[in-house]
Design a protein around this motif. Structure first.
Motif, PDB file in Angstrom:
ATOM      1  N   ILE A  15       0.956  -1.022   0.003  1.00  0.00           N
ATOM      2  CA  ILE A  15       0.088   0.162   0.092  1.00  0.00           C
ATOM      3  C   ILE A  15       0.842   1.162  -0.004  1.00  0.00           C
ATOM      4  O   ILE A  15       0.682   2.224  -0.644  1.00  0.00           O
ATOM      5  CB  ILE A  15      -0.890   0.022   1.052  1.00  0.00           C
ATOM      6  N   ARG A  16       1.986   1.377   0.977  1.00  0.00           N
ATOM      7  CA  ARG A  16       2.875   2.310   1.018  1.00  0.00           C
ATOM      8  C   ARG A  16       3.479   2.784  -0.344  1.00  0.00           C
ATOM      9  O   ARG A  16       3.919   3.728  -1.119  1.00  0.00           O
ATOM     10  CB  ARG A  16       3.939   2.081   2.112  1.00  0.00           C
ATOM     11  N   GLU A  17       3.864   1.610  -1.018  1.00  0.00           N
ATOM     12  CA  GLU A  17       4.655   1.899  -2.310  1.00  0.00           C
ATOM     13  C   GLU A  17       3.603   2.318  -3.285  1.00  0.00           C
ATOM     14  O   GLU A  17       4.126   3.212  -4.175  1.00  0.00           O
ATOM     15  CB  GLU A  17       5.140   0.196  -2.691  1.00  0.00           C
ATOM     16  N   LEU A  57       1.175   4.191  -2.885  1.00  0.00           N
ATOM     17  CA  LEU A  57       0.537   5.639  -2.698  1.00  0.00           C
ATOM     18  C   LEU A  57       2.173   6.550  -2.321  1.00  0.00           C
ATOM     19  O   LEU A  57       1.767   7.888  -2.117  1.00  0.00           O
ATOM     20  CB  LEU A  57      -0.215   5.730  -1.328  1.00  0.00           C
ATOM     21  N   GLN A  58       3.129   5.950  -2.715  1.00  0.00           N
ATOM     22  CA  GLN A  58       4.329   6.931  -2.106  1.00  0.00           C
ATOM     23  C   GLN A  58       4.531   8.221  -3.190  1.00  0.00           C
ATOM     24  O   GLN A  58       5.153   9.064  -2.645  1.00  0.00           O
ATOM     25  CB  GLN A  58       5.599   6.141  -2.327  1.00  0.00           C
ATOM     26  N   ILE A  73      -4.331   4.682   5.105  1.00  0.00           N
ATOM     27  CA  ILE A  73      -3.968   3.154   5.224  1.00  0.00           C
ATOM     28  C   ILE A  73      -5.192   2.529   5.661  1.00  0.00           C
ATOM     29  O   ILE A  73      -5.419   1.348   5.123  1.00  0.00           O
ATOM     30  CB  ILE A  73      -2.591   3.053   5.901  1.00  0.00           C
TER      31      ILE A  73
END
Lengths: 159, 796
Positions: free
Chosen positions: A127-129, A131-132, A145
């Protein structure tokens, strides 16, 4: 010189006459008055203008309009469900407090949509990747998140 | 009231669905028929005399409707000290000074025209630091003040000073003392939606301005004054606030670009829009002020603080905004964070040729708390006392009056310290780590408004329609923080209707009552209190009318009910006795008698009641208004005394970090934030306020800095000016909300918009010291700085 481009926008075939230097965001906001796509920096650094082209999340401020010919574009306007209802993903953002000023929200939601379409059970790291490239100055991302996880869960339950 | 129907419950914000659907309309999305696009020509010299401006080429470009300069427009002075001009005539004093502007039918044409404007300058050597500006014989940034009186130095004529107790005696009684100098950088607020406005005149020569503002009514005052400067005496400005893409303090001043848009609209006879690009936002909008702070404080052998001396030097830049009044808030922590009897505070603001600054969330408090809470840890070290113990020992208490005259009604400092110590496992982890460490820092901030203007009030109108809907007219500004969610919940709770029946009107000076502005974490506190007053008036009106209307209407209901339920025996009700003003209640949109029998026909739907009141001879429609002005004082800032807020908030943050001694990089492992809030009104909204503030606090601590060279911003984009991304926020955050209902707070609540970023940087710095023994006193704490200090340690 203006040139005609034909492409699919939110499931409907459209035709627009564009200038060579124009970008996809200009086609959406200027030519078609679809203001749901936001411009935050014009340099591909903030992700506010994210839309989905042929299944991939892209910065519409960097995407040359001419290159959209024959492709399929999904914007925030195309995400809404029938009878003026939010999609499961949009509703999760509302429910989880993932929206404050809302300026980054459409782009953020489309980045998530592209992720969940290809990876219905993403890990937090994935998810972080995904939305980075989407900056948010209001939320600190925590509830975003949570919203993505909730949406993924609900979408799996529905499918 | 302790048993709440909606307060403290999970209620989604009313603007959420439209924002999620891309249907909220920001200034970027608004168009007016016949609208032109404006563009500004910036000087790009920090200090120069304007010799000549040639606009002839620009004027000849097809599609250009107007080119304006100070030569062909009336002089408009702006700013806190009126030392700034909408367009500059003789001199430019900062790199971003506005020298000309264009209105054209298309943004591209406007841009081309601006490029064709030629300006000849006589360049002068500029001054780019307060120290230079203070030197004897330094060139004067302003030769005269706004009244034309000659100036003799570069010191901004605003005084902030405080002295209490006996500093000398305090110093003599100190066993330990530590002095330190701390600094903070220029920081860009980085709203995701950039600045912009639309100005439009009607044929009565009144102005409507769609503005990205937090102070619609003070803006109206400023713009009306500008209209007067333009020869439009007694003409009015209507300020309408569209959806804001963040504000964080950028809306606390009126801006040169707004006045320029007004001038262009008046000149062309068309609506005009100016919208800043991201680069313009970074380079030409006012950032958070930088600061240099010197602190000396001491304690006795038991760890009791005995004195504190704080001196602030602020680079004011070339002009003076409201943001220049940061020291008005710096005084709060300086005098009132922990109990300290002898205090000296002084702030000097100095003109330079750097960019002038404006407000940002926290308004001087993050700056001063950075210095104070870093220095307190240094004092603890010097005295050989655990830094938590030192804080606990000097904890503020409820009921005390601080040296500045702040009346602390409720105080959760002790609770917040205890919460952090427990959650961060202080006793286990403090002074244990090899390259790992824990740190903490606390804060005080206003939580019940902040009287920095003659009035600190907030008005509200509640209007009922024929269907039981409530329309809310409130002058506060929703900028993302969730004011409208709080208003919806407060109105529903106080009036007794369902949240779905509450509609918040757009903020508009033409329809909403006056409000001083949405700043100082005051939105919830003010809107909540104003709502309580207005709802009480409205309920009283309803109950007065109900004494007569209610019995009649429910008797009709009873007849219908009987028809549907033959044989039904209603309970005996003496309406003369029951239908008294004090017996009525409204709940979930139904009017009923308190403690009456639970018969369905006794619940009168509010809409039906309102129609009965409306559609009759001499009928009525119901509205109520209230104007809440909190019980606080406008301090005397030269003496540094006055109870600026009706109530205050305390809080503590704890952080665990790991420092990479090879690279100097700081990794946050976890963060715990304990804030007293009075009462949680909207849990998701409150969490969002703290999470978001923490991210800004982390950016402030570790990487955010506008870099300048001779007044020019060197990093005007998100690639070179880094704000936290989702990748940086990858550690657990534990929030603890301490609820001690405050007598002045609506439903007991206090304001909490700013505190989340106030103590973050010193908590991190203290944790870094705990981890590797390196003390950084200059924000941001970059890996380079940490590494340089680590090297120094090695050499020792």
């Amino acid at each position: 010189m203006k040139k005609e481009i034909l492409f699919s926008l939110n499931g409907i075939e459209v035709s627009v006459f564009v200038l060579g230097h124009e970008r996809l965001i200009d086609v959406l906001r200027k030519h078609l008055s679809l203001t749901g796509t936001k411009e935050g920096c014009g340099q591909g650094e903030c992700g506010a203008c994210t839309v989905i082209v042929d299944g991939r999340a892209v910065n519409s401020c960097l995407y040359p309009a001419l290159e959209i010919s024959g492709k399929s574009v999904l914007t925030i306007e195309g995400l809404q469900g029938p009878e003026h209802r939010l999609s499961v993903l949009q509703q999760a953002f509302v429910d989880c407090g993932a929206i404050q000023c809302g300026y980054c929200t459409p782009g953020m939601i489309l980045s998530v949509k592209a992720l969940l379409d290809s990876n219905p059970k993403p890990t937090e790291e994935e998810i972080r990747e995904a939305l980075q490239g989407n900056l948010c100055r209001c939320t600190g991302y925590v509830q975003i998140i949570t919203a993505v996880k909730q949406a993924a869960r609900h979408l799996l339950e529905l499918s | 009231m302790t048993d709440f129907r909606f307060i403290g419950k999970r209620i989604s914000r009313p603007d959420g669905p439209d924002k999620a659907a891309g249907k909220a309309h920001y200034i970027h999305d608004l168009k007016r028929p016949g609208m032109l696009f404006g563009k500004i020509k910036f000087s790009q010299h920090a200090f120069a005399r304007i010799k000549h401006i040639d606009t002839s080429k620009a004027e000849r470009i097809p599609g250009v409707k107007a080119v304006i300069t100070a030569q062909n427009t009336p002089e408009i002075r702006i700013g806190f000290l009126r030392d700034n001009f909408a367009l500059k005539k003789e001199k430019v004093r900062q790199y971003r000074d506005e020298v000309a502007a264009v209105a054209a039918i298309d943004p591209d044409i406007a841009e081309e025209a601006v490029e064709q404007i030629r300006v000849e300058y006589e360049i002068q050597p500029g001054i780019f630091s307060p120290d230079e500006a203070l030197q004897k014989g330094a060139p004067l940034i302003h030769e005269n003040d706004s009244r034309g009186r000659a100036r003799t130095d570069n010191i901004v004529p605003i005084k902030f000073h405080h002295e209490s107790g006996d500093l000398g005696a305090g110093r003599r009684s100190a066993k330990y003392m530590v002095e330190g100098e701390y600094s903070t950088p220029l920081v860009q607020q980085s709203c995701m939606g950039t600045a912009g406005c639309i100005a439009e005149f009607d044929m009565n020569r009144n102005l409507t301005l769609w503005a990205k503002t937090q102070i619609p009514f003070l803006a109206q005052r400023d713009f009306n004054r500008a209209l007067s400067d333009m020869g439009l005496q007694d003409k009015n400005t209507r300020v309408i606030v569209p959806t804001l893409g963040g504000a964080f303090g950028t809306g606390l001043d009126t801006h040169t670009y707004e006045y320029i848009t007004i001038l262009l609209a008046f000149r062309t006879g068309h609506p005009v829009k100016i919208l800043y690009s991201r680069e313009e936002e970074f380079a030409y909008l006012s950032p958070r002020q930088s600061s240099q702070i010197r602190i000396l404080q001491g304690c006795d052998s038991n760890g009791k603080l005995v004195f504190r001396k704080v001196e602030v030097l602020q680079d004011n830049g070339a002009y003076t905004s409201w943001g220049a009044t940061y020291p008005s808030v710096m005084m709060l922590p300086a005098t009132s964070l922990y109990r300290v009897p002898n205090v000296f505070f002084d702030a000097r603001l100095v003109y330079t040729n750097n960019t002038y600054c404006q407000a940002m969330r926290g308004y001087g408090n993050p700056e001063l708390t950075w210095a104070l809470e870093s220095n307190l840890d240094e004092l603890a070290e010097e005295a050989g006392i655990d830094s938590y113990e030192l804080r606990r020992l000097n904890c503020n208490l409820p009921g005390e009056t601080t040296p500045m005259g702040l009346k602390i009604s409720t105080c959760g400092l002790k609770e917040s310290l205890e919460s952090v110590v427990k959650k961060i496992e202080w006793k286990k982890k403090h002074k244990k780590g090899k390259n790992r460490g824990v740190g903490m820092a606390s804060l005080i901030h206003v939580g019940g408004g902040a009287r920095i203007y003659k009035s600190d009030a907030s008005g509200i109108i509640l209007k009922l329609d024929d269907f039981g809907n409530v329309y809310v007219y409130h002058g506060g500004v929703e900028m993302g923080q969730g004011l409208h969610a709080v208003l919806t919940t407060a109105v529903a709770e106080a009036l007794g209707v369902r949240p779905e029946k509450v509609f918040i009107n757009p903020t508009d000076t033409g329809t909403c009552p006056w409000d001083v502005g949405t700043h100082a974490s005051r939105g919830t506190f003010m809107a909540g209190n104003a709502t309580l007053l207005a709802a009480d008036k409205l309920r009283t009106k309803i109950f007065e009318l109900a004494t007569d209307v209610y019995p009649r209407e429910v008797k009709k209901s009873l007849e219908k009910y009987r028809k549907k339920n033959p044989g039904y025996q209603p309970p005996e009700i003496d309406f003369k006795k029951a239908a008294r003003l004090e017996n009525f209640d409204i709940k979930d949109g139904y009017l009923s008698i308190k403690d009456g029998p639970a018969e369905p026909w006794l619940n009168l739907e509010l809409g039906r009641f309102l129609r009965a009141v409306h559609f009759r001879s001499q009928g009525q429609m119901l509205t109520a208004e209230a104007f809440y002005d909190p019980p606080n004082e406008l301090p005397d800032f030269e003496k540094g005394y006055g109870n600026i807020s009706a109530t205050y908030v305390y809080g503590t943050q704890g952080v665990e970090v790991e420092v990479d001694t090879e690279t100097g990089e700081v990794k946050i492992l976890r963060l715990t934030a304990a804030h007293e809030v009075g009462k949680v009104l909207n849990p998701e909204g409150l969490k969002g306020q703290i999470y978001g503030a923490l991210a800004q606090g982390i950016g402030y601590a570790l990487y955010e800095e506008l870099k300048t060279e001779k007044g020019r911003i060197l990093n005007p984009n998100f690639k070179d000016y880094k704000i936290p991304t989702i990748q940086e926020m990858d550690f657990p955050i534990d929030l603890d909300f301490i609820e001690i209902a405050d007598e002045f707070g609506p439903f007991g609540a206090k304001g909490i918009a700013e505190p989340g970023l106030v103590p973050t940087a010193p908590a991190i710095a203290n944790a870094i010291y705990d981890a590797v023994g390196v003390r950084i006193r200059d924000l941001p704490i970059t890996p380079e700085k940490v590494l340089a200090e680590l090297k120094k340690l090695e050499r020792r």
